[in-house]
Write a protein that holds these residues in place. Structure first.
Motif, short mmCIF file in Angstrom:
data_model
loop_
_atom_site.label_atom_id
_atom_site.label_comp_id
_atom_site.label_asym_id
_atom_site.label_seq_id
_atom_site.Cartn_x
_atom_site.Cartn_y
_atom_site.Cartn_z
N LEU A 164 0.82 -1.20 0.00
CA LEU A 164 0.00 0.00 0.00
C LEU A 164 0.86 1.26 0.00
CD1 LEU A 164 -3.11 0.23 -0.01
CD2 LEU A 164 -3.00 0.73 2.43
N LEU A 165 2.03 1.21 0.67
CA LEU A 165 2.93 2.36 0.69
C LEU A 165 3.78 2.41 -0.57
CD1 LEU A 165 4.28 2.57 4.35
CD2 LEU A 165 2.12 3.37 3.40
N ALA A 166 4.19 1.25 -1.06
CA ALA A 166 5.12 1.21 -2.18
C ALA A 166 4.48 1.65 -3.49
CB ALA A 166 5.68 -0.20 -2.33
N GLU A 167 3.18 1.43 -3.63
CA GLU A 167 2.53 1.67 -4.93
C GLU A 167 2.72 3.09 -5.44
OE1 GLU A 167 -1.40 0.42 -4.06
OE2 GLU A 167 -0.94 -1.72 -4.25
N SER A 168 2.52 4.09 -4.57
CA SER A 168 2.65 5.48 -5.03
C SER A 168 4.09 5.80 -5.39
CB SER A 168 2.13 6.45 -3.96
OG SER A 168 2.89 6.35 -2.77
N TRP A 169 5.07 5.22 -4.67
CA TRP A 169 6.49 5.45 -4.97
C TRP A 169 6.86 4.79 -6.30
CZ3 TRP A 169 10.55 7.30 -1.43
CH2 TRP A 169 10.03 7.88 -0.27
N ILE A 170 6.31 3.60 -6.54
CA ILE A 170 6.58 2.91 -7.80
C ILE A 170 5.95 3.68 -8.96
CG2 ILE A 170 6.10 0.80 -9.11
CD1 ILE A 170 6.23 -0.71 -6.42
N ASP A 171 4.69 4.11 -8.78
CA ASP A 171 4.00 4.85 -9.84
C ASP A 171 4.72 6.15 -10.18
OD1 ASP A 171 2.10 2.87 -9.93
OD2 ASP A 171 0.63 3.95 -8.71
N ALA A 172 5.32 6.78 -9.18
CA ALA A 172 6.03 8.04 -9.39
C ALA A 172 7.45 7.83 -9.90
CB ALA A 172 6.06 8.85 -8.09
N GLY A 173 7.88 6.57 -10.01
CA GLY A 173 9.23 6.28 -10.49
C GLY A 173 10.31 6.53 -9.47
N ARG A 174 9.95 6.63 -8.22
CA ARG A 174 10.94 6.92 -7.17
C ARG A 174 11.69 5.66 -6.75
NH1 ARG A 174 7.77 10.34 -2.67
NH2 ARG A 174 9.90 10.70 -1.91
N VAL A 175 11.04 4.50 -6.86
CA VAL A 175 11.69 3.22 -6.59
C VAL A 175 11.32 2.23 -7.69
CG1 VAL A 175 11.82 3.50 -4.08
CG2 VAL A 175 9.79 2.45 -5.11
N GLU A 176 12.10 1.17 -7.78
CA GLU A 176 11.88 0.13 -8.78
C GLU A 176 11.46 -1.15 -8.07
OE1 GLU A 176 12.05 -0.78 -12.93
OE2 GLU A 176 12.69 1.09 -11.96
N PRO A 177 10.34 -1.77 -8.49
CA PRO A 177 9.95 -3.04 -7.85
C PRO A 177 10.84 -4.18 -8.31
CG PRO A 177 8.45 -2.53 -9.64
CD PRO A 177 9.38 -1.35 -9.54
N LEU A 178 11.09 -5.10 -7.43
CA LEU A 178 11.87 -6.30 -7.74
C LEU A 178 10.94 -7.50 -7.69
CD1 LEU A 178 15.03 -5.53 -5.55
CD2 LEU A 178 14.78 -5.22 -8.02
N GLY A 179 10.61 -8.07 -8.83
CA GLY A 179 9.70 -9.20 -8.87
C GLY A 179 8.27 -8.77 -8.65
N GLU A 180 7.47 -9.69 -8.14
CA GLU A 180 6.06 -9.46 -7.87
C GLU A 180 5.83 -9.26 -6.37
OE1 GLU A 180 3.71 -9.11 -10.16
OE2 GLU A 180 5.25 -9.35 -11.70
N PRO A 181 4.70 -8.68 -6.00
CA PRO A 181 4.41 -8.56 -4.55
C PRO A 181 4.33 -9.94 -3.90
CG PRO A 181 2.75 -7.41 -5.88
CD PRO A 181 3.63 -8.14 -6.82
N VAL A 182 4.74 -10.01 -2.65
CA VAL A 182 4.68 -11.26 -1.91
C VAL A 182 3.63 -11.13 -0.80
CG1 VAL A 182 7.06 -11.88 -2.40
CG2 VAL A 182 6.55 -10.51 -0.38
N ALA A 183 3.01 -12.26 -0.46
CA ALA A 183 1.97 -12.26 0.58
C ALA A 183 2.57 -11.87 1.92
CB ALA A 183 1.32 -13.63 0.66
N SER A 184 1.75 -11.25 2.74
CA SER A 184 2.19 -10.80 4.06
C SER A 184 1.18 -11.22 5.11
CB SER A 184 2.34 -9.27 4.06
OG SER A 184 2.59 -8.78 5.37
N ARG A 185 1.67 -11.57 6.29
CA ARG A 185 0.74 -11.87 7.39
C ARG A 185 0.08 -10.59 7.88
NH1 ARG A 185 5.25 -14.31 9.56
NH2 ARG A 185 5.17 -12.85 11.32
N ARG A 186 0.77 -9.50 7.72
CA ARG A 186 0.27 -8.23 8.22
C ARG A 186 -0.35 -7.41 7.10
NH1 ARG A 186 4.42 -5.71 12.71
NH2 ARG A 186 4.58 -7.56 14.04
N ALA A 187 -1.23 -6.50 7.51
CA ALA A 187 -1.84 -5.54 6.60
C ALA A 187 -2.17 -4.30 7.41
CB ALA A 187 -3.11 -6.12 5.97
N TYR A 188 -2.56 -3.25 6.71
CA TYR A 188 -3.04 -2.05 7.41
C TYR A 188 -4.52 -2.24 7.73
CZ TYR A 188 1.27 0.46 6.56
OH TYR A 188 2.59 0.86 6.58
N TRP A 189 -4.87 -1.91 8.97
CA TRP A 189 -6.24 -2.05 9.45
C TRP A 189 -6.73 -0.72 10.00
CZ3 TRP A 189 -9.29 -6.51 9.54
CH2 TRP A 189 -8.65 -7.69 9.13
#
Length: 268
Positions: A220-245
């Motif tokens: 959820l945090l990385a998406e805006s940085w990736i869309d803006a070209g500020r960071v580069e994703p490595l591979g695909e997203p991985v599942a997480s036990r945690r989420a924002y609630w």
């Protein structure tokens, strides 16, 4: 002083029957059967020890005892209505006190709160930093947690429970790249002296964008940085036990203002 138990439902039935001088019309108003009205009146008469209605050739009449109590009863119902309106006015307040991690506010929550306020100009916010959601001492309306679930609170998940591995824009994965660790990153568990540790996922993103290494952060945090070209994703997203609630105790969760904001935040 001990309060007398009041048979409020029976008193409400009595008020309707007294206004109509008819069990049938009172039943229509209350959406019950005439028999149910009669039963409530008889039960009230037993509790009070008085007769409230007498039947005459012209129909129902109120007894003197019933007449004596009718005006104070109706005044009491008006006070109940005022009390309910006062409590609802508090719930309808346009002030929100929200606790959220600073990095989550900057990357995701802030723009959405701004959009909600643009549609509701009367809204005021009090924003608290951090995940320590103490609804008692801070009088919070809502809190945001990075967690495996809402715990003992009522809650709704924001986004998907997933994480991105990211690095600086234009870079590819490097076996020698430093892992940027932050509290809440499973990779940080058990690491005593990491080569690079930061305070939160937002700082991990900033460190990765600066070329300091690879960070694994909430999607959820990385998406805006990736869309803006500020960071580069490595591979695909991985599942997480945690989420924002989004979380709150059940009484807060019932408030109209909280429902409205939660609906806005979870609509996209």
């Amino acid at each position: 002083m001990k309060r007398t138990h009041l048979p409020l439902n029976a008193l409400r039935v009595f008020d309707a029957a007294a206004r109509h001088l008819s069990f049938t019309r009172a039943a229509d108003e209350l959406a019950v059967t005439p028999a149910a009205v009669g039963q409530q009146i008889r039960a009230l008469e037993d509790v009070l020890g008085v007769v409230l209605f007498r039947r005459t050739s012209k129909g129902l009449e109120l007894t003197e005892e019933a007449m004596a109590g009718l005006d104070p009863l109706r005044e009491g119902f008006l006070h109940f209505e005022e009390s309910v309106r006062a409590m609802q006015a508090g719930q309808a307040s346009h002030r929100y006190t929200i606790a959220a991690p600073r990095d989550f506010f900057e990357s995701w929550l802030g723009p959405r709160l701004a959009a909600f306020r643009a549609a509701n100009p009367e809204v005021h916010y009090a924003l608290l930093d951090g995940e320590a959601a103490d609804f008692t001492s801070a009088n919070l309306d809502l809190a945001v947690l990075w967690a495996e679930g809402p715990g003992d609170l009522e809650g709704v998940m924001i986004g998907e429970p997933a994480r991105w591995r990211v690095t600086a824009a234009g870079k590819t994965e490097d076996d020698e790249a430093t892992c940027i660790l932050w509290p809440g990153d499973p990779a940080a568990e058990g690491v005593d002296e990491p080569a690079l540790s930061v305070a939160d996922a937002g700082q991990a993103l900033a460190a990765a964008a600066a070329g300091l290494g690879v960070a694994t952060v909430p999607a959820l945090l990385a998406e805006s940085w990736i869309d803006a070209g500020r960071v580069e994703p490595l591979g695909e997203p991985v599942a997480s036990r945690r989420a924002y609630w989004l979380v709150a105790p059940t009484p807060q969760w019932r408030q109209k203002k909280v429902k409205a904001l939660v609906a806005h935040l979870t609509s996209a």
